[in-house]
Design an enzyme around this catalytic site. Structure first.
Site, PDB file in Angstrom:
ATOM      1  N   HIS A 204       0.805  -1.191   0.076  1.00 21.46           N
ATOM      2  CA  HIS A 204      -0.008  -0.028   0.085  1.00 21.46           C
ATOM      3  C   HIS A 204       0.942   1.393   0.064  1.00 21.46           C
ATOM      4  O   HIS A 204       0.358   2.475  -0.244  1.00 21.46           O
ATOM      5  CB  HIS A 204      -0.992  -0.138   1.248  1.00 21.46           C
ATOM      6  CG  HIS A 204      -0.467   0.242   2.330  1.00 21.46           C
ATOM      7  ND1 HIS A 204       0.073  -0.763   3.401  1.00 21.46           N
ATOM      8  CD2 HIS A 204      -0.244   1.519   3.142  1.00 21.46           C
ATOM      9  CE1 HIS A 204       0.412  -0.161   4.573  1.00 21.46           C
ATOM     10  NE2 HIS A 204       0.356   1.078   4.634  1.00 21.46           N
TER      11      HIS A 204
ATOM     12  N   ASP B  68       0.196  -7.627   1.500  1.00 20.82           N
ATOM     13  CA  ASP B  68       0.345  -6.276   1.423  1.00 20.82           C
ATOM     14  C   ASP B  68       2.164  -5.992   1.649  1.00 20.82           C
ATOM     15  O   ASP B  68       2.744  -5.255   2.233  1.00 20.82           O
ATOM     16  CB  ASP B  68      -0.076  -5.678   2.884  1.00 20.82           C
ATOM     17  CG  ASP B  68       0.197  -3.877   2.933  1.00 20.82           C
ATOM     18  OD1 ASP B  68       0.223  -3.666   1.679  1.00 20.82           O
ATOM     19  OD2 ASP B  68       0.239  -3.373   4.122  1.00 20.82           O
TER      20      ASP B  68
ATOM     21  N   SER C 129       4.761   2.490   8.054  1.00 18.56           N
ATOM     22  CA  SER C 129       4.305   1.363   7.184  1.00 18.56           C
ATOM     23  C   SER C 129       5.437   0.908   6.396  1.00 18.56           C
ATOM     24  O   SER C 129       6.214   1.612   5.471  1.00 18.56           O
ATOM     25  CB  SER C 129       3.076   1.661   6.328  1.00 18.56           C
ATOM     26  OG  SER C 129       2.056   1.730   7.025  1.00 18.56           O
TER      27      SER C 129
END
Length: 481
Positions: free
Chosen positions: A111, A141, A214
């Protein structure tokens, strides 16, 4: 004797005091050695907007010039952002990553780089590189990107399998764009399943992770990467004490396939499953709640060809135990398509072994459509489960492609309303591990009469294209007013 005791006491009080607890861990050496392998990732994506939603001026709302233009420059037709006039603008986002090989391969979250037109990687020594995407896997992911560099510092990889709940862990990343920020905490849980995340047994921690973290690494106290920080649980958009990391062994398996082929191949067997609760275990005659109960089998799919039936409880797959339903998608997904696997199932009070040939998950899976029926409740008495049911007509059977079943017309048991709704189809009742097809209202009521008044009843229910097992309790009998 008194002299001896006094002498012994004097020796005890003369000894140096022992520490009652250990001090907090020191992360300085870990950060010093592993920090240089952590990178900042910024992405740029060109977006186009127009019409009523267009921004009135060609500046971001956080730009000081935005307020100046808004107050003093009248909008003119044809200027960028005038209602109805489309314009292009750049959207930027930030994330983190870490170098896994000295020649420039970097792991991050899918992402972080999804739909990016440009990816810029900044190292701790301030060097910047444009990166290209080798491959992404949205199901886990995980993304693998590459920069043209050599001799880069790399991380050391650890084993998430030996990680213990309560163990100290450290995250390094770029929360809100602050490069190489360090946060620490403990492992809160392992093997955590999240909604819509069937292929990752997440590591749950209380390490402070915020937007920008992230894709960054999660280290154990040996300075080894054990996970990739991926998600947070938040009601505000910021850290609230719970974060989730992708185990590094899962990520490395994915990156190996991405590096080799640019995509990830996963196995599938064509079943719809659900968790085995304590009540379901009792209905199926299992000694304890374990495995994954099969709600539906894809016609002509691998499981169907292997002899799997709705109501089977899958206990082992390819020699690996299925403790909960979340284990099955991960284990099957990691199985090479085209290979044969032995599956142990529980059926009618006994185990049996079945052999299936694993197929491959298509690149884009179609989501099963869900339909609901609008059924007017009949003014009839409910049965002991609080359900008003009717038999299916021949036309309904043809439409639903079933041989039998009962239509739920009304649900009057408050406890049952959470599980059933009008329009559901009751296909079977599970009794002592056996599935009994429901053919008539009279038969259904007769079967219910065989249960103790306080017993739970398990039903196979169809809703739209999906099937599930539901366990209900009878309505307590009302005593005299």
């Amino acid at each position: 004797m008194k002299r001896f005791l006094l002498a012994f006491f004097f020796v005890l009080v003369s000894l140096p005091a022992l520490p009652q607890n250990r001090g907090l861990p020191d992360f300085t050496e870990l950060v010093e050695k592993q920090g240089p392998a952590v990178v900042n990732i910024s992405t740029t994506q060109t977006q186009r907007s127009g019409g009523k939603g267009a921004q009135p001026f060609p500046f971001d709302e956080n730009d000081p010039m935005y307020e100046f233009f808004r107050r003093f420059i009248p909008r003119q037709p044809g200027m960028p952002g005038f209602p109805g006039v489309p314009r292009e603008f750049e959207s930027r986002s930030l994330g983190s990553g870490f170098v896994i090989s000295a020649d420039g391969y970097i792991l991050t979250n899918a992402h972080v780089v999804d739909s990016a037109d440009e990816i810029l990687v900044r190292l701790t020594d301030k060097r910047e590189f444009k990166a290209r995407v080798i491959g992404t896997d949205k199901r886990t992911d995980v993304a693998l990107i590459k920069i043209d560099a050599a001799g880069l510092p790399t991380v050391r990889l650890g084993d998430p399998g030996v990680l213990k709940v309560g163990e100290w862990v450290v995250a390094i990343g770029s929360p809100f764009g602050f490069d190489n920020s360090v946060t620490a905490g403990i492992v809160s849980a392992k093997g955590r399943s999240l909604p819509q995340e069937n292929y990752v047994p997440f590591i749950q921690t209380d390490v402070a992770v915020n937007p920008g973290n992230s894709g960054g690494p999660l280290f154990n106290m040996k300075g080894e990467v054990v996970g990739i920080n991926s998600q947070i649980y938040s009601r505000s958009g910021g850290f609230m004490g719970i974060s989730f990391a992708i185990p590094i062994d899962v990520a490395m398996e994915v990156q190996g396939q991405l590096r080799a082929t640019g995509k990830v191949s996963r196995g599938r067997i064509g079943v719809v499953i659900q968790e085995v609760t304590k009540e379901l275990a009792e209905s199926f005659g299992l000694a304890k709640a374990q495995g994954a109960v099969v709600n539906a089998v894809e016609k002509g799919g691998p499981a169907d060809r292997g002899g799997v039936e709705p109501g089977d409880v899958i206990l082992r797959f390819d020699g690996k135990p299925i403790a909960s339903s979340g284990d099955l998608p991960r284990i099957v997904g990691a199985t090479k398509p085209g290979s044969k696997a032995t599956m142990q199932v529980w059926r009618k009070g006994a185990t049996r072994d079945l052999v299936v040939v694993v197929a491959e998950i298509p690149v884009e899976e179609k989501t099963a459509s869900r339909s609901s029926r609008s059924v007017k409740p009949a003014e009839r008495a409910a049965n002991r489960l609080g359900l008003v049911v009717s038999e299916l007509t021949a036309e309904q059977k043809r439409e639903l492609k079933v041989d039998a079943g009962l239509l739920v017309e009304d649900v009057r048991n408050m406890a049952a309303r959470a599980e059933l709704r009008p329009g559901d189809i009751l296909l079977a009742l599970i009794a002592r591990g056996e599935s009994i097809e429901l053919k008539s209202v009279e038969q259904f009521n007769r079967l219910l009469g065989q249960f103790d008044k306080s017993a739970s009843v398990t039903l196979l229910v169809r809703r739209g294209e999906l099937q599930t097992f539901v366990t209900l309790k009878a309505i307590p009998e009302k005593r005299g007013e």
